[in-house]
Design an enzyme around this catalytic site. Structure first.
Site, PDB file in Angstrom:
ATOM      1  N   ARG A 109       0.848  -1.206  -0.004  1.00  0.00           N
ATOM      2  CA  ARG A 109      -0.108   0.174  -0.132  1.00  0.00           C
ATOM      3  C   ARG A 109       0.873   1.308   0.021  1.00  0.00           C
ATOM      4  NH1 ARG A 109      -3.715  -2.782  -1.644  1.00  0.00           N
ATOM      5  NH2 ARG A 109      -5.659  -2.867  -0.632  1.00  0.00           N
ATOM      6  N   GLU A 145      -4.671   7.126  -4.242  1.00  0.00           N
ATOM      7  CA  GLU A 145      -5.008   6.726  -5.820  1.00  0.00           C
ATOM      8  C   GLU A 145      -6.217   7.376  -6.173  1.00  0.00           C
ATOM      9  OE1 GLU A 145      -4.441   2.616  -5.679  1.00  0.00           O
ATOM     10  OE2 GLU A 145      -2.656   2.516  -5.098  1.00  0.00           O
ATOM     11  N   HIS A 154      -1.546   0.103  -9.967  1.00  0.00           N
ATOM     12  CA  HIS A 154      -2.240  -0.754  -8.978  1.00  0.00           C
ATOM     13  C   HIS A 154      -2.977  -2.058  -9.903  1.00  0.00           C
ATOM     14  CE1 HIS A 154      -4.366  -0.976  -4.611  1.00  0.00           C
ATOM     15  NE2 HIS A 154      -3.970  -2.250  -5.322  1.00  0.00           N
TER      16      HIS A 154
END
Ligand code: NAP
Length: 323
Positions: free
Chosen positions: A242, A271, A289
């Site tokens: 993360r 994000e 991602h």
């Protein structure tokens, strides 16, 4: 056409669920969908009366959304393994179950971490950009020199499902494998010849540091300027966990100043915003991602979401309960 009968439970899919899960939910439930760009206000508008919310890593499930859903809400099913966007305590207080999708994305995410490791170590993004931009004028003995992984020391921070699979994948090439964990993992020590060390030692010794711990208050900025300064100048930092684990400004500075050799990142704190300093930093491979983005993993994750939602709605124990 008549709407669904009153007893049909409603499910809020906060963004998008692939057909492997959506079709199974749609067979038994009324579906409300936020879509990929659903804002928090839109989710609160859609939430009243739902029995289930399907979240994903970009969705914040907070007290406001839980309140908007109201008393019929029984389960928040996360379409991901990491559940840091969900207020677990609020769910617990309201008696709302929380589920996730472990295991089925372990191979995909570990393989992406390996891809980032190879790409960052060998600087393939920069090399390809040079070629595409016409800057390649011929074989150059001194250009794009990178790190050789054979015999390298790897440090795996967070030796859970994905960290362990990553360690298995790199084992054939690796020299030493170090790991950082809150508890020792005797199986991994035996099977992978991995050695447990403190974070400081891992950073000081490793050529490749790969992060696989969850986002928690404890792991927030666990890699900041002091930690980057402790790393070897030829080291590679990989983050598929993360964004909050890494101080992005400190990482960009370390890359600019040659404190470490390169980085490979799949995740960012806010994000889909990517910090400008990382976009501008040299020797940094940036992916949007896509850790679990294989057809197999995503279909299995979607199906697992349906298993969890339908189990709770039937009054059964969900297979992947977090809360
Ligand atoms: P997991 O099996 O729970 O593994 C996480 C490991 O982190 C656990 O073994 C835990 O170890 C360890 N850990 C927790 N706090 C730590 C700390 N302070 N220092 C060191 N280790 C710590 O979870 P997983 O399935 O491997 O997933 C890991 C993470 O990857 C997820 O939380 C998610 O954020 C991320 N992820 C990203 C993608 C992507 O698309 N990029 C995809 C999937 C997952 P102990 O509790 O034993 O100490």
């Amino acid at each position: 056409m008549a709407g669904p009968p009153q007893s049909t439970p409603s499910v809020l899919i906060a963004r998008r669920l692939l057909p492997a899960g959506r079709e199974r939910l749609a067979a038994e439930c009324e579906i409300r969908e936020g879509g990929l760009d659903a804002a928090p206000e839109r989710l609160r508008e859609l939430a009243p009366g739902v029995a289930a919310i399907v979240a994903d890593p970009t969705v914040t499930v907070d007290g406001g959304l839980l309140d908007a859903a109201g008393e019929r809400l029984q389960v928040v099913a996360n379409f991901a393994v990491g559940y840091d966007g969900i207020d677990l305590e609020s769910c617990r207080r309201r008696g709302v179950a929380v589920t996730n999708t472990p295991d089925v994305l372990t191979n995909a995410t570990a393989e992406l971490a390996l891809a980032l490791t190879l790409a960052a170590a060998r600087r393939t993004t920069d090399a390809e950009a040079d070629l595409r931009a016409g800057r390649w004028t011929g074989w150059d003995p001194g250009a794009h020199l990178g790190l050789e992984l054979s015999g390298a020391t790897f440090a795996v921070v967070g030796l859970g499902r994905i960290g362990r699979r990553y360690a298995e994948l790199v084992r054939p090439a690796a020299g030493e494998i170090l790991y950082v964990a809150r508890r020792p993992k005797p199986d991994a020590e035996r099977e992978l010849r991995a050695t447990r060390v403190k974070l400081e030692d891992a950073l000081r010794r490793a050529h490749v540091v790969s992060l696989h711990a969850p986002a928690t208050p404890e792991t927030r900025n666990m890699i900041g300027s002091a930690e980057l300064a402790a790393m070897r100048p030829e080291a590679v930092l990989i983050n598929t966990a993360r964004g909050s684990l890494v101080d992005s400004a400190a990482l960009a500075a370390a890359l600019r100043e040659g404190g470490i050799a390169s980085a490979g990142l799949d995740v960012y704190e806010d994000e889909p915003a990517v910090p400008a300093e990382l976009l501008e930093a040299p020797r940094c491979v940036l992916l949007p991602h896509i850790g679990s983005a294989t057809r197999r993993a995503r279909d299995a994750m979607a199906s697992m979401v349906a298993d969890n939602v339908l189990a709770v709605l039937r009054g059964e124990e969900p297979p992947n309960r977090v809360v």
